[in-house]
Design an enzyme around this catalytic site. Structure first.
Site, PDB file in Angstrom:
ATOM      1  N   CYS A   1      -2.982   4.865   2.859  1.00 41.24           N
ATOM      2  CA  CYS A   1      -4.057   3.902   2.621  1.00 41.24           C
ATOM      3  C   CYS A   1      -5.136   4.011   3.705  1.00 41.24           C
ATOM      4  O   CYS A   1      -4.816   4.056   4.899  1.00 41.24           O
ATOM      5  CB  CYS A   1      -3.498   2.478   2.594  1.00 41.24           C
ATOM      6  SG  CYS A   1      -4.770   1.212   2.252  1.00 41.24           S
TER       7      CYS A   1
ATOM      8  N   CYS B   1       0.829  -1.207   0.000  1.00 42.33           N
ATOM      9  CA  CYS B   1       0.000   0.000   0.000  1.00 42.33           C
ATOM     10  C   CYS B   1       0.859   1.251   0.000  1.00 42.33           C
ATOM     11  O   CYS B   1       2.066   1.207   0.247  1.00 42.33           O
ATOM     12  CB  CYS B   1      -0.895   0.040   1.248  1.00 42.33           C
ATOM     13  SG  CYS B   1      -1.972  -1.380   1.469  1.00 42.33           S
TER      14      CYS B   1
ATOM     15  N   CYS C   1      -6.182   1.634  -2.149  1.00 43.33           N
ATOM     16  CA  CYS C   1      -5.369   2.863  -2.246  1.00 43.33           C
ATOM     17  C   CYS C   1      -4.609   2.978  -3.551  1.00 43.33           C
ATOM     18  O   CYS C   1      -4.033   4.028  -3.830  1.00 43.33           O
ATOM     19  CB  CYS C   1      -4.410   2.957  -1.067  1.00 43.33           C
ATOM     20  SG  CYS C   1      -3.050   1.753  -1.080  1.00 43.33           S
TER      21      CYS C   1
ATOM     22  N   CYS D   1      -2.616  -2.997  -3.474  1.00 49.35           N
ATOM     23  CA  CYS D   1      -3.880  -2.816  -2.770  1.00 49.35           C
ATOM     24  C   CYS D   1      -4.937  -2.245  -3.721  1.00 49.35           C
ATOM     25  O   CYS D   1      -4.670  -1.330  -4.484  1.00 49.35           O
ATOM     26  CB  CYS D   1      -3.680  -1.866  -1.587  1.00 49.35           C
ATOM     27  SG  CYS D   1      -5.187  -1.414  -0.716  1.00 49.35           S
TER      28      CYS D   1
END
Length: 529
Positions: free
Chosen positions: A36, A32, A66, A63
């Site tokens: 995030c 991430c 994000c 991810c």
């Protein structure tokens, strides 16, 4: 910055560090950006990486909340002039995809082994892995914003085979290309809390929608506050008719321009964002770390390209033009303590130093001098016409080789010859010191114009500090480094220096900068905001 400080940034969802490092969660297998919006994982389960490519190489997937592959680039690469900094600028411009690692090494003047070793030591990934991450992101954008057949899309993104494309997308995004395309219609991978989570390219657009038909829709992410009105003012006053145009009124403008690219041509459009009504912008340098992530955002952009292989390069050129990889927090922390600049920085947070979409074009315009209409005459005489005019856009700016034999001023002809034969190199990862010296030595250019070209065409944030401080009498140049270009823009916007002036740099050899003389009222318009 150690791992404990990085974890504090993750815990506070500090958007200032998006693109500066990435974190991965070993229990979920995903990586991430620091901002995030998901629940903060336990420290024992977190690993940190200096690049998205390093996280991918370690087996972690991006991810879906994000979108860490869509973060702004690190401002560090704009500042650094060493091998790693130059290599990152070259990779961002697509050199590895076009010329391979050997081509990158030749441009840098090092062996492929040295390049591999230094990039791996600092970024945890070599040039091939870094370029692969860039290709995967391009492919995801195309999947989610166009109806291109997957086979055609894979090669447009730079993959050598369909198998390589499928394997890469599964590894990085945990889904097949068809699943990633279908996810857009179902609204998956949408935004989380904060602007950083939404600063994604083409998120929420249906493939084949009216937005996609008008060009590939992108969100060009930036960190921190962004003084958009000043950037659009700057570009509007310098727009060359036929190549550039601005539509709309101040506060709701669209900047449009043609692009000469490696595989064809393109038209780019970038919208001026309208700030949220009634929202108070916090003073630069005084933003609480926990609130920094809420100050990020993006510029809406549309790209229409004759060859989709040019998408990553076109994106990078627009990012450089709008200075979207800058770190306004670092600039404010450095300049905000100065007695003269501090109030200017606080009054205008996020002021940027616009670069250039085409470095060679900018150099020609600077050496040609005069108002934009003078460059427009050059465009009409020597520029390649578009197949069909698009509003005020009619031509590509002429390449140096097209001007060498033309009836142009001798300094322009000399510059074009130097650009064509490689005596002057202005590409993304060029050696800035060498380029400035070579430019300054050309008849009719001189050190003043060379310094301005270095600042804008090569994106050097540390230009003009000593000269500007000598002019306004405010102390040693070391106090502003490495953000001299931003100091100059603050001084210009406040009227403390004539707009465009790089004093103390010697004469320009008869060539005026593109901003001298400036249209009347510029400084007043900028100060009025």
């Amino acid at each position: 910055m150690d791992d404990e400080a990085r974890y504090e940034a993750v815990s506070s969802r500090d958007g200032r560090f998006d693109g500066e490092f990435f974190f991965a969660v070993v229990t979920t297998g995903i990586y991430c950006r620091p901002s995030c919006p998901a629940v903060t994982p336990k420290r024992v389960n977190v690993r940190f990486f200096p690049s998205a490519a390093a996280a991918q190489s370690a087996g972690f997937r991006a991810c879906r909340r994000c979108r860490p592959d869509a973060v702004p680039g690190s401002a560090e690469w704009n500042v650094r002039a060493d091998l790693v900094g130059r290599a990152m600028r070259f990779i961002g411009d697509g050199v590895v995809d076009r010329e391979g690692v050997g081509g990158l090494a030749r441009r840098l003047g090092y062996s492929p082994r040295q390049v591999q070793r230094q990039l791996t030591a600092e970024l945890g990934a070599g040039p091939v892995a870094l370029a692969r991450a860039r290709r995967a992101y391009t492919a995801r954008v195309l999947l989610q914003t166009t109806k291109l057949p997957v086979t055609e899309l894979a090669f447009a993104a730079g993959f050598a085979s369909i198998r390589q494309f499928n394997d890469t997308m599964r590894e990085i995004y945990a889904g097949t290309p068809s699943e990633l395309r279908a996810a857009v219609g179902r609204g998956r991978g949408g935004g989380g809390r904060g602007a950083g989570a939404r600063a994604d390219a083409g998120a929420g657009e249906e493939p084949g929608s009216s937005a996609a038909l008008g060009g590939i829709p992108l969100r060009l992410a930036h960190r921190g506050p962004y003084a958009a009105a000043e950037v659009f003012d700057f570009l509007q006053l310098r727009a060359v008719p036929g190549v550039e145009e601005i539509r709309g009124e101040r506060g709701a403008r669209t900047y449009r321009r043609t692009l000469r690219l490696d595989h064809g041509s393109g038209i780019a459009e970038v919208d001026e964002p309208a700030g949220p009504p009634g929202r108070r912008r916090p003073p630069a340098g005084l933003v609480c770390p926990a609130a920094r992530g809420t100050d990020g955002g993006w510029l809406e952009c549309r790209l229409r390209l004759s060859d989709l292989r040019d998408l990553p390069t076109a994106v990078q050129r627009m990012r450089r033009l709008f200075d979207l990889d800058a770190d306004p927090y670092a600039v404010a922390e450095r300049l905000g303590t100065h007695p003269l600049l501090g109030p200017l920085v606080a009054a205008r947070p996020g002021l940027r130093a616009p670069g250039a979409a085409d470095p060679e074009e900018l150099a020609v315009r600077i050496v040609l001098g005069g108002p934009p209409t003078r460059a427009a005459a050059l465009v009409r005489a020597y520029g390649k016409p578009l197949d069909a005019a698009d509003g005020g856009l009619t031509h590509l700016f002429p390449a140096p080789a097209e001007l060498m034999g033309g009836e142009v001023a001798e300094p322009v002809r000399t510059l074009c010859a130097a650009l064509a034969d490689g005596a002057v190199v202005l590409d993304a990862g060029a050696d800035r010191e060498a380029a400035e010296r070579a430019l300054a030595a050309l008849p009719g250019v001189g050190p003043r114009a060379a310094a301005y070209i270095r600042m804008r065409a090569l994106g050097d944030p540390d230009v003009g500090t000593g000269a500007a401080q000598e002019r306004v009498g405010v102390g040693a140049s070391a106090a502003w480094r490495p953000w001299g270009a931003y100091a100059l823009h603050h001084l210009w916007s406040a009227g403390l220096l004539p707009v465009g002036e790089l004093p103390g740099g010697g004469t320009s050899g008869g060539a005026e900068l593109d901003v001298v003389p400036e249209p009347a009222g510029y400084a007043a318009a900028v100060r009025a905001g």
